[in-house]
Every structure is written in structure tokens, then in C-alpha cells.
Design an enzyme around this catalytic site. Structure first.
Site, mmCIF file in Angstrom:
data_model
loop_
_atom_site.group_PDB
_atom_site.id
_atom_site.type_symbol
_atom_site.label_atom_id
_atom_site.label_comp_id
_atom_site.label_asym_id
_atom_site.label_seq_id
_atom_site.Cartn_x
_atom_site.Cartn_y
_atom_site.Cartn_z
ATOM 1 N N HIS A 130 0.826 -1.209 0.000
ATOM 2 C CA HIS A 130 0.000 0.000 0.000
ATOM 3 C C HIS A 130 0.859 1.258 0.000
ATOM 4 C CE1 HIS A 130 1.039 0.897 4.188
ATOM 5 N NE2 HIS A 130 0.923 -0.407 4.399
ATOM 6 N N GLU A 169 -2.101 -6.701 7.520
ATOM 7 C CA GLU A 169 -0.856 -6.377 8.206
ATOM 8 C C GLU A 169 -0.664 -7.285 9.413
ATOM 9 O OE1 GLU A 169 2.150 -5.524 8.525
ATOM 10 O OE2 GLU A 169 2.006 -3.342 8.226
#
Length: 225
Positions: free
Chosen positions: A12, A92
Site C-alpha cells: 500500500h 498487516e
């Protein structure tokens, strides 16, 4: 179609917490947005991905975190996207719920001393936990690829450590080699290209210390204190 010809992985873009880590104590990690720079980074990555796809369709697997969804949106892949699947196993590494910056900083020091793969955050995961869930995700991928209608490309919009662990699992890298690797920068791309039935990684991850994919703990200096 079967297994895709290329598997594109994207970290990202820059998030608000990369600029101000203090927001972790009031905003859940999965709700932290991109910065303006992060959006621009993802938009530029989208241009590169469109060139790689060269008009071919792609199936997208995206982390459920806001910064991953916003990165995918900024990429503007349009009608090249065959389908989008939100995939929690691409999230994550879990560090904590609301994060106290001082406590996380102290745990990061411990992690650096202990090792990133095995150190488990007190309210979260170790790298080995993430390895286990990306292994499960790969089993799902193989079932998807067994279907004849799978498009010729796959895209994972995910996170830096998750990308490293996906490659570790895919290429059977050792723990010590994983420990030597740096995360890719924000909105950087790594691609697995398929040739003669097997995949190769286009660009290696940079290393902060020397190691090979076959380096094990036996190759390290042994210290007893």
C-alpha cells in the site's frame, strides 16, 4: 486458464500513521487512511500495473485495511479487473488493538534483538503467525487456479512484511534469509513470473545483512550467556 502467468504484489501507499505514529492510540490500525502522497504513489503504481497487464484481465485479492482498499482504488485499473476479493489473510501483522507508541517502541527493540520472525507482540502476532496464515491463503489460491476460468493474472494489494512472508513461503526461504530482508517501499511492486511451470521473482528484496535463501541458524555464531 489455470495458474496465472504473473502474480503482482503491491505494498500500500504511505499512510497517515507513517507520518504520525501517535494516531495508533486512537484509530484502529485497519482504519488508518492513506496520505495524499500515498494516493499519488498508488496511482503511479497503477500505471505500472496497467502496462504489465497489457490489456489482460486480473483477479485482485486485497487486504481489508483501509489503506489497501484506497491504494487499489487509486490504481484505477478499471475494466481490467475480473473480480475483487477482500482477503483478511493478507492483512498487516497484528501488533495491538489501540497501540501505545511507547510500548510498541519498546517491543520493537525487543523484536530487533530476538528476531522478527519469532517475536510475538504482546497483543498481536509474530512473523511466524503471519507465515501460517499466508500459507493457508496459498492453499486457497491453488483451489482457485484449478478452475479453468481463472484470469491470466493475479494482484495482491497488501503490506510489506506480508509480501516478504508470501515470498518466503513460496520459494521456501529460510528464517535467517527472511531476517536479512527489508520491506519494499510504499507502493512498490514485486512480480512472480511463471515460466515452464514455475515462478521467479522479478526484483529481489534489499538486504540489511548478508544471507542466502539456504542460510540457517547453524550458520550463525553460537553464543551462550
Amino acid at each position: 486458464m489455470g495458474a496465472p502467468e504473473q502474480i503482482i504484489m503491491l505494498r500500500h501507499g504511505e499512510s497517515a500513521a507513517n507520518i504520525d505514529p501517535g494516531i495508533y492510540d486512537s484509530i484502529p490500525d485497519y482504519r488508518i487512511p492513506l496520505t495524499e502522497l500515498g494516493v499519488a504513489q498508488a496511482r503511479a503504481a497503477g500505471e505500472r500495473v496497467r502496462r504489465q497487464l497489457d490489456g489482460q484481465k486480473v483477479r485482485v485479492y486485497v487486504s481489508p485495511y483501509l489503506r489497501a482498499h484506497q491504494s487499489l482504488e487509486a490504481m484505477e485499473l478499471g475494466d481490467l479487473v475480473e473480480s475483487i476479493m477482500e482477503e483478511p489473510r493478507l492483512r498487516e501483522q497484528d501488533w495491538a488493538n489501540f497501540q501505545d507508541p511507547a510500548q510498541i517502541a519498546a517491543q520493537k527493540e525487543l523484536r530487533d534483538a530476538y528476531g522478527h520472525f519469532f517475536y510475538r507482540f504482546r497483543e498481536g502476532e509474530s512473523g511466524s503467525d503471519v507465515y501460517d496464515r499466508v500459507s493457508s491463503f496459498m492453499e486457497t489460491l491453488f483451489r482457485h487456479w484449478a478452475k479453468a476460468d481463472h484470469p491470466p493474472n493475479a494482484l495482491f494489494v497488501t503490506h510489506g512484511l506480508t509480501m516478504r512472508l508470501l515470498c518466503m513461503r513460496w520459494f521456501h526461504w529460510s528464517v535467517e534469509y527472511f531476517e536479512s530482508l527489508n520491506n519494499p517501499d510504499h507502493a512498490q511492486i514485486r512480480t512472480l513470473h511463471r515460466k515452464n511451470g514455475s515462478y521467479t521473482l522479478d526484483v529481489p528484496f534489499s538486504q540489511w545483512t548478508a544471507a542466502t535463501p539456504q542460510t540457517t541458524v547453524l550458520d550463525l555464531p553460537q553464543r551462550l550467556q
